[in-house]
Design a protein around this motif. Structure first.
Motif, PDB file in Angstrom:
ATOM      1  N   THR A   2       0.861  -1.180   0.000  1.00 49.59           N
ATOM      2  CA  THR A   2       0.000   0.000   0.000  1.00 49.59           C
ATOM      3  C   THR A   2       0.899   1.232   0.000  1.00 49.59           C
ATOM      4  OG1 THR A   2      -1.737  -1.147   1.230  1.00 49.59           O
ATOM      5  CG2 THR A   2      -1.776   1.277   1.305  1.00 49.59           C
ATOM      6  N   ILE A   3       0.552   2.216  -0.817  1.00 56.25           N
ATOM      7  CA  ILE A   3       1.342   3.449  -0.909  1.00 56.25           C
ATOM      8  C   ILE A   3       0.687   4.506  -0.033  1.00 56.25           C
ATOM      9  CG2 ILE A   3       2.210   5.266  -2.435  1.00 56.25           C
ATOM     10  CD1 ILE A   3       3.405   2.514  -3.056  1.00 56.25           C
ATOM     11  N   ILE A   4       1.484   5.151   0.798  1.00 54.29           N
ATOM     12  CA  ILE A   4       1.032   6.266   1.625  1.00 54.29           C
ATOM     13  C   ILE A   4       1.547   7.526   0.949  1.00 54.29           C
ATOM     14  CG2 ILE A   4       1.039   7.284   3.931  1.00 54.29           C
ATOM     15  CD1 ILE A   4       0.006   4.328   3.726  1.00 54.29           C
ATOM     16  N   GLU A   5       0.640   8.399   0.544  1.00 53.35           N
ATOM     17  CA  GLU A   5       1.019   9.661  -0.100  1.00 53.35           C
ATOM     18  C   GLU A   5       0.834  10.787   0.916  1.00 53.35           C
ATOM     19  OE1 GLU A   5       0.131  10.852  -4.409  1.00 53.35           O
ATOM     20  OE2 GLU A   5      -1.292  12.045  -3.237  1.00 53.35           O
ATOM     21  N   VAL A   6       1.932  11.470   1.244  1.00 56.42           N
ATOM     22  CA  VAL A   6       1.923  12.529   2.251  1.00 56.42           C
ATOM     23  C   VAL A   6       2.166  13.863   1.561  1.00 56.42           C
ATOM     24  CG1 VAL A   6       2.904  13.323   4.430  1.00 56.42           C
ATOM     25  CG2 VAL A   6       2.927  10.884   3.888  1.00 56.42           C
ATOM     26  N   THR A   7       1.218  14.799   1.717  1.00 52.56           N
ATOM     27  CA  THR A   7       1.347  16.142   1.160  1.00 52.56           C
ATOM     28  C   THR A   7       1.692  17.090   2.312  1.00 52.56           C
ATOM     29  OG1 THR A   7      -0.321  15.585  -0.488  1.00 52.56           O
ATOM     30  CG2 THR A   7       0.170  17.925  -0.186  1.00 52.56           C
ATOM     31  N   LEU A   8       2.757  17.877   2.132  1.00 60.29           N
ATOM     32  CA  LEU A   8       3.238  18.776   3.186  1.00 60.29           C
ATOM     33  C   LEU A   8       3.275  20.222   2.700  1.00 60.29           C
ATOM     34  CD1 LEU A   8       6.322  16.656   4.284  1.00 60.29           C
ATOM     35  CD2 LEU A   8       4.150  16.840   5.479  1.00 60.29           C
ATOM     36  N   SER A   9       3.072  21.167   3.633  1.00 59.45           N
ATOM     37  CA  SER A   9       3.144  22.588   3.296  1.00 59.45           C
ATOM     38  C   SER A   9       4.560  23.137   3.460  1.00 59.45           C
ATOM     39  CB  SER A   9       2.181  23.382   4.189  1.00 59.45           C
ATOM     40  OG  SER A   9       2.574  23.272   5.553  1.00 59.45           O
TER      41      SER A   9
END
Length: 103
Positions: free
Chosen positions: A20-27
């Protein structure tokens, strides 16, 4: 019990399948750490712990779950100017293809 001296955001990913791929978006630039429940407990107690990930200099960052089980994701500001806003999205593991038999 001592706690980390820096701010962090915790995501309990519950049970996940390997791949499973965890996609993390950061500011902003922050640390992204994927760990098991045991290592998350050690992290909270400021003991030595193991994790996948590290400094996320670009967003989004993708991390694959290495083995099926319960996982925690931490976004933290240790060594950085502040805690980034973060968002996490799960991308299902690719379906296992049945093996073709030679005829």
């Amino acid at each position: 019990m001592s706690k980390p001296t820096f701010r962090f955001t915790h995501y309990d990913l519950k049970e996940q399948r390997a791949g499973t791929i965890i996609e993390v978006t950061l500011s902003a630039v922050n640390n992204v750490r994927l760990m098991t429940p045991t290592n998350f407990q050690r992290f909270k107690e400021t003991l030595d712990y193991k994790f996948l990930g590290g400094v996320a200099k670009k967003s989004p960052l993708k991390i694959a779950i290495p083995e099926s089980g319960h996982w925690h994701l931490i976004v933290d500001m240790e060594g950085h100017h502040g805690l980034a806003e973060s968002k996490v999205k799960m991308i299902a593991a690719p379906a296992v293809q049945p093996k073709q038999r030679a005829s």
